[in-house]
Scaffold this active site. Structure first.
Site, PDB file in Angstrom:
ATOM      1  N   HIS A 121       0.705  -1.147   0.027  1.00 52.86           N
ATOM      2  CA  HIS A 121       0.047  -0.169  -0.100  1.00 52.86           C
ATOM      3  C   HIS A 121       0.609   1.354   0.097  1.00 52.86           C
ATOM      4  O   HIS A 121       1.829   1.427   0.593  1.00 52.86           O
ATOM      5  CB  HIS A 121      -1.088  -0.031   1.240  1.00 52.86           C
ATOM      6  CG  HIS A 121      -0.147   0.037   2.417  1.00 52.86           C
ATOM      7  ND1 HIS A 121       0.204   1.127   3.082  1.00 52.86           N
ATOM      8  CD2 HIS A 121       0.166  -1.153   3.307  1.00 52.86           C
ATOM      9  CE1 HIS A 121       0.878   0.898   4.443  1.00 52.86           C
ATOM     10  NE2 HIS A 121       0.877  -0.446   4.474  1.00 52.86           N
ATOM     11  N   ASP A 122       0.309   2.261  -0.823  1.00 54.45           N
ATOM     12  CA  ASP A 122       0.823   3.683  -0.930  1.00 54.45           C
ATOM     13  C   ASP A 122       2.383   3.762  -1.332  1.00 54.45           C
ATOM     14  O   ASP A 122       3.139   4.674  -0.768  1.00 54.45           O
ATOM     15  CB  ASP A 122       0.857   4.195   0.622  1.00 54.45           C
ATOM     16  CG  ASP A 122      -0.715   4.275   0.935  1.00 54.45           C
ATOM     17  OD1 ASP A 122      -1.515   5.043   0.804  1.00 54.45           O
ATOM     18  OD2 ASP A 122      -0.961   3.763   1.895  1.00 54.45           O
ATOM     19  N   GLY A 139       4.780  -1.017   2.921  1.00 49.92           N
ATOM     20  CA  GLY A 139       3.857   0.280   2.420  1.00 49.92           C
ATOM     21  C   GLY A 139       4.781   1.421   2.665  1.00 49.92           C
ATOM     22  O   GLY A 139       5.583   1.500   3.366  1.00 49.92           O
TER      23      GLY A 139
END
Length: 157
Positions: A121-122, A139
């Protein structure tokens, strides 16, 4: 040229496939997915969530793109995966959506993500990046243009 879809592929209503897209056997394309012209999706691929994939990509067997983040803070926000053009995404690569509303996990153009690599994520992966086999990006990792990360390397934020 119309998209070429294997008879066993599941393309959810609402998915947008560009011209010349091919989707292999037993692949699943979610309802909010957009795939650009000339992208090839192999067999047993899952592309879900709010995922945007550019043109000329090759996605191999077993990849999983756009699934919810592996982040305990995730609460179901509408977040994104954005993948540019002319990337090669090999077998069993995973790319998760961002954690927060409106945010995105991003992969640029011309990248090679080798088998079993993970983009959490991200993350933001620049252009012309190579992630060798089983590279794991935690992340919020940023990888700049033209970087090469050797196999079985974890990268933490």
């Amino acid at each position: 040229m119309l998209a070429e879809l294997h008879a066993t592929a599941i393309i959810n209503e609402g998915a947008e496939l560009g011209e010349g897209v091919t989707v292999g056997p037993y692949s699943i394309i979610g309802p909010h997915v957009r795939i650009g012209d000339g992208t090839s999706v192999g067999s047993n691929v899952l592309i879900d969530g709010h995922t945007r994939i550019g043109s000329g990509n090759t996605i191999y067997h077993g990849a999983s793109l756009g699934t919810p983040p592996q982040d305990l803070k995730y609460r179901g926000a509408k977040s994104f995966v954005k993948i540019g053009d002319n990337n090669v995404i090999r077998e069993y690569v995973t790319v998760n959506a961002a954690t927060n509303e409106g945010d995105a996990t991003v992969i640029g153009n011309g990248c090679l993500l080798m088998a079993y690599s993970h983009v959490a994520h991200d993350c933001v992966v620049g252009d012309n990046v190579i992630l060798a086999n089983a590279v794991n990006l935690a992340g919020h990792v940023s990888v700049h243009d033209w970087a090469i990360i050797g196999g079985i390397v974890p990268v933490h934020q």
